[in-house]
Write a protein that holds these residues in place. Structure first.
Motif, PDB file in Angstrom:
ATOM      1  N   ASP A 285      23.156  27.545 -12.667  1.00 16.90           N
ATOM      2  CA  ASP A 285      22.772  26.164 -12.978  1.00 16.90           C
ATOM      3  C   ASP A 285      22.766  25.299 -11.721  1.00 16.90           C
ATOM      4  O   ASP A 285      21.834  24.517 -11.497  1.00 16.90           O
TER       5      ASP A 285
ATOM      6  N   TYR B 261      24.032  27.229 -25.463  1.00 13.61           N
ATOM      7  CA  TYR B 261      23.861  27.025 -24.021  1.00 13.61           C
ATOM      8  C   TYR B 261      22.390  27.177 -23.635  1.00 13.61           C
ATOM      9  O   TYR B 261      21.697  28.095 -24.071  1.00 13.61           O
ATOM     10  N   ARG B 262      21.930  26.254 -22.806  1.00 16.14           N
ATOM     11  CA  ARG B 262      20.588  26.331 -22.255  1.00 16.14           C
ATOM     12  C   ARG B 262      20.668  26.141 -20.741  1.00 16.14           C
ATOM     13  O   ARG B 262      21.353  25.227 -20.270  1.00 16.14           O
TER      14      ARG B 262
END
Length: 622
Positions: free
Chosen positions: A376, A409-410
Motif C-alpha cells: 500500500d 480489505y482493498r
C-alpha cells in the motif's frame, strides 16, 4: 552480576526451562525438534525454538534451542537446564553450557569420556543408538529413529503429554503407516527406558496451560508470504539466497492454492527465478511500472547487487517491494546466522542521494501485516519499500496471535489516473506535483494515449523532460525527498512500553526488529531491581515524530541492536538529529539471537561506569 534462574534444592520448576539439542546436520533431527516444540505448544505453554544450523549441506554441528516460559518470555537464553548431547564432536562445548545443577542427556551406547565430567551437572545416559539397532533395520532408518527416541526420553523426563505427541505423529504420517509405526515405536522405546532407569519427571517439568488458545506457531517468511497474497501481489522474482528463499517458496505454495482460476485452472500469478539478484530487481521494477503488485525477497548480499535498480525505482518513482531477511556479513559472512547489519544499507540503498521507506517487523505476526502495508505504501508514495526482517524472525517458528484476514480489505493504489481522468485532461505530466503533497500522478501503460510518458532514470524535470539543468533536476529531487519524509506519519508508529504507568523514566531504550522480546524481558528484570527504563520500539523509517519526543524526554537512551557499527544509533544521530552523548550503545552481533541477559549486562555495566546507583543485578533471568 546476574543471578541465573536456578532452582533451590528440592524446588520444582513448572513450565520454566530451557533445553538445547546438539546433533549433526543432515541426520534428520529437524523433524524431531519440531515435534517437541509443537507438542509443547499444543499443551498450551508459551514456547520458542531457535534453529542454529550450519550453511553446508551436512556433516557439521547443528543445535536446536527450546525455551519454555509460563510468563511468555520466549527470547533466546544463554544458559540451559537440559542439554541433549547427540554429537560427540561438540560434547565439551555442549556440557559447558549447562547451568550448575542441570542435566545432560547423552547416548550411552558408547562410553562418555571422564574428561567431560562436571561434578555440578547430572548425567543421564540412554543407549539410544543401541535401541535403534535392536529394533530397526537399515543404517539410515536407525539414524533417523534415534532422534525420535530422544523425543520419547524427554517426554518422560519433562512429563510431556504423550497423547499430544502421538496425535502430531498421526497427523504427519497418517498416509504412511510404516513410518507412523516406526515413529510410535521409537518414541515408546525412549519413554519406557527413561521411566525404568531415571527418576521421572525431573524437577523441571511441563504442565498443560491455556496460553496458546488464540495463537499460532509460524515463521516470519511464511507469514510474510501469506501477507503478500493478502495484499494482492501476483508477481515475484528472486534469486535463491539464505535466509530469504522460503519466503518465495511460501508465496508459491499459497499462490498454487489461492491464485488459480477455479474454472480453467490457469495461474493468476507469475514467479520467476532470475539469473541473479540484479535481474530479479529489474523484473520487479518493470512489473511495478506496469501496475502489478510485485516483490523480491533477498538478504544483504542481494541488496548490494540490486542497488542500481533500486535507485532507478526511487528516481523514476516506481512502486516496488523488497524483503530483506538479514544475515551476518560482510561478504558471504555466516549465511545461517542472524544479524541487523543492513539497516543503513536499505535506508540509503543505491548511489547518489536516496532515502527509502523501511518497515521493521519484530515477529512473524508483523511480517504478515507489514507485507500488506508495504504494498500500500509503495503505491501510495510511488517508491521502493523495504520490509527488513532477519534470520531469527524469518526462519524460526514464533508464537503469535492468530492472523486476521479481512475480506473487506482493498489495496491502496495511490494516485493512478483512469482513462476517464486522462480524457478530461489537457495534458499529463508524470512528475508534476499538482496537489502539493510531493506525490505526482501516475498512469498505467495502455490505459489511454494521453497517459504515455518517458520513464526516466536519467535527469528529468517536473514535466518529464530530459534535463541536465540544475534547477529542473533539484526541483524533482527536493519533491521526492519531501514525499518520502511525509511518509513518516503513514507507516507503523513506534510502540512505547513504559517502565511504570503514569510516569516516565529518566532512562530509555530504543530498538527495532526481532530483538523486541529480549528487551521486554530485560525491562521487566531491570524494573524489579529498581532501575526504571522506558522502551520505544521503532517500527519504520522515516522516523515518526514521537521518536524525537522519546529521545528528548530521557536523560540517556540505550540504543540496542545486533550489528558492530551501531547503525541504528548512527541513523538516529543523523536523521533525528540527536546528540550521540545521550545515546549509549548496546550491541551483540555474533550471529545468535539477542537474550535479555545481553541487554541487562551491558545496561548495568554502562550505569556502573557512570556512577549510577542500583546497578547490581540480582534478579533472575533465564
Amino acid at each position: 552480576m546476574i543471578k541465573g534462574a536456578d532452582p533451590m534444592p528440592g524446588e520444582v520448576k513448572v513450565n520454566e526451562l530451557a533445553l538445547k539439542i546438539g546433533t549433526v546436520n543432515g541426520t534428520g533431527s529437524a523433524s524431531a525438534n519440531g515435534l517437541l516444540r509443537q507438542a509443547i505448544f499444543r499443551m498450551g505453554i508459551p514456547v520458542s525454538g531457535k534453529n542454529l544450523f550450519p550453511s553446508n549441506i551436512q556433516g557439521l554441528p547443528t543445535w536446536y534451542e527450546i525455551r519454555v516460559n509460563r510468563h511468555g518470555h520466549t527470547a533466546r537464553t544463554r544458559t540451559f537446564d537440559l542439554m541433549v548431547a547427540m554429537n560427540p564432536a561438540t560434547y565439551a562445548r555442549d556440557i559447558k553450557e549447562v547451568r550448575s545443577g542441570g542435566w545432560v542427556l547423552h547416548d550411552s551406547s558408547w562410553p562418555l569420556s571422564g574428561k567431560l565430567a562436571r561434578e555440578d551437572v547430572n548425567f543421564l545416559g540412554a543407549p539410544m543408538a543401541q535401541l535403534c539397532v535392536d529394533h530397526f533395520q537399515g543404517d539410515r532408518v536407525r539414524i533417523l529413529m534415534k532422534n525420535i527416541v530422544y523425543v520419547g526420553v524427554l517426554g518422560a523426563l519433562l512429563d510431556m503429554d504423550m497423547e499430544v505427541v502421538r496425535a502430531l505423529l498421526e497427523r504427519s504420517f497418517s498416509k504412511k503407516k510404516a513410518l507412523l509405526d516406526s515413529n510410535f515405536l521409537a518414541v515408546q522405546l525412549g519413554y519406557d527406558y527413561a521411566k525404568e532407569h531415571f527418576d521421572c519427571p525431573l524437577p523441571i517439568r511441563l504442565e498443560t496451560m491455556d496460553e496458546n488458545g488464540d495463537s499460532i506457531l509460524i515463521d516470519g517468511n511464511t507469514a510474510g508470504a501469506l501477507g503478500c497474497v493478502y495484499a494482492g501481489a501476483t508477481f515475484a522474482a528472486w534469486y535463491p539466497i539464505t535466509p530469504s528463499t522460503s519466503l518465495v517458496d511460501g508465496f508459491s505454495h499459497f499462490c498454487e492454492r489461492y491464485r488459480k482460476d477455479p474454472e480453467t485452472g490457469d495461474n493468476r500469478f507469475l514467479i520467476v527465478q532470475a539469473e541473479d539478484e540484479l535481474a530479479a530487481a529489474g523484473m520487479v521494477v518493470g512489473a511495478g511500472w506496469s501496475g502489478v503488485r510485485a516483490f523480491t525477497a533477498t538478504s544483504g548480499p542481494g541488496i548490494s547487487l540490486m542497488g542500481e535498480f533500486i535507485g532507478l525505482a526511487y528516481y523514476a518513482e516506481i512502486p516496488s517491494v523488497f524483503f530483506d531477511i538479514q544475515r551476518t556479513g560482510p561478504s558471504t559472512g555466516m549465511p545461517t546466522r542472524t544479524q541487523q547489519g543492513d539497516i543503513q544499507s536499505v535506508i540509503y540503498a543505491s548511489h547518489g542521494d536516496t532515502k527509502h521507506i523501511a518497515l521493521f517487523p519484530a515477529d512473524p505476526g508483523e511480517c504478515f501485516y507489514f507485507a500488506v502495508t508495504a504494498f500500500d505504501v509503495a503505491e501510495r508514495f510511488q517508491t521502493p519499500v523495504f520490509v527488513v526482517s532477519d534470520l531469527d524472525v524469518g526462519m524460526n517458528d514464533w508464537v503469535v496471535p492468530r492472523l486476521e484476514w479481512d475480506d473487506a480489505y482493498r489495496p491502496d493504489r495511490g494516485k493512478v489516473l483512469s482513462a476517464e481522468d486522462l480524457e478530461s485532461m489537457e495534458r499529463f505530466h508524470r512528475y508534476l506535483d499538482t496537489d502539493g503533497d510531493g506525490i505526482a500522478y501516475r498512469t498505467l501503460p495502455g490505459v489511454h494515449p494521453k497517459g504515455a510518458y518517458f520513464t526516466r532514470g536519467s535527469g528529468h524535470d517536473q514535466y518529464g523532460r530530459y534535463t541536465e539543468d540544475e534547477e529542473g533536476y533539484t526541483e524533482v529531487m527536493e519533491r521526492i525527498a519531501r514525499k518520502i519524509q511525509n511518509a513518516a506519519t503513514a507507516i507503523p508508529e513506534p510502540v512505547l512500553r513504559k517502565a511504570a504507568e503514569g510516569r516516565g523514566a529518566k532512562l530509555g531504550m530504543v530498538a527495532l526488529g526481532g530483538v523486541d522480546r529480549a528487551i521486554v524481558e530485560a525491562q521487566e528484570v531491570l524494573t524489579e531491581q529498581g532501575i526504571e527504563v522506558d522502551y520505544l520500539r521503532i517500527r519504520a523509517y522515516p522516523f515518526h515524530p514521537s521518536v524525537r519526543e522519546f529521545l528528548e524526554s530521557h536523560e540517556r537512551t540505550f540504543v540496542i541492536e545486533q550489528n558492530r557499527d551501531a547503525q541504528l544509533r548512527s541513523l538516529l544521530i543523523t536523521e533525528v538529529p540527536f546528540s550521540g552523548d545521550r545515546l549509549p550503545s548496546v550491541r551483540r552481533y555474533g550471529g545468535l539471537p539477542l537474550s535479555a541477559t545481553d541487554v541487562i549486562e551491558q545496561v548495568a555495566e554502562a550505569l556502573d561506569d557512570s556512577g549510577s546507583t542500583a546497578t547490581t543485578m540480582t534478579g533472575s533471568v533465564a
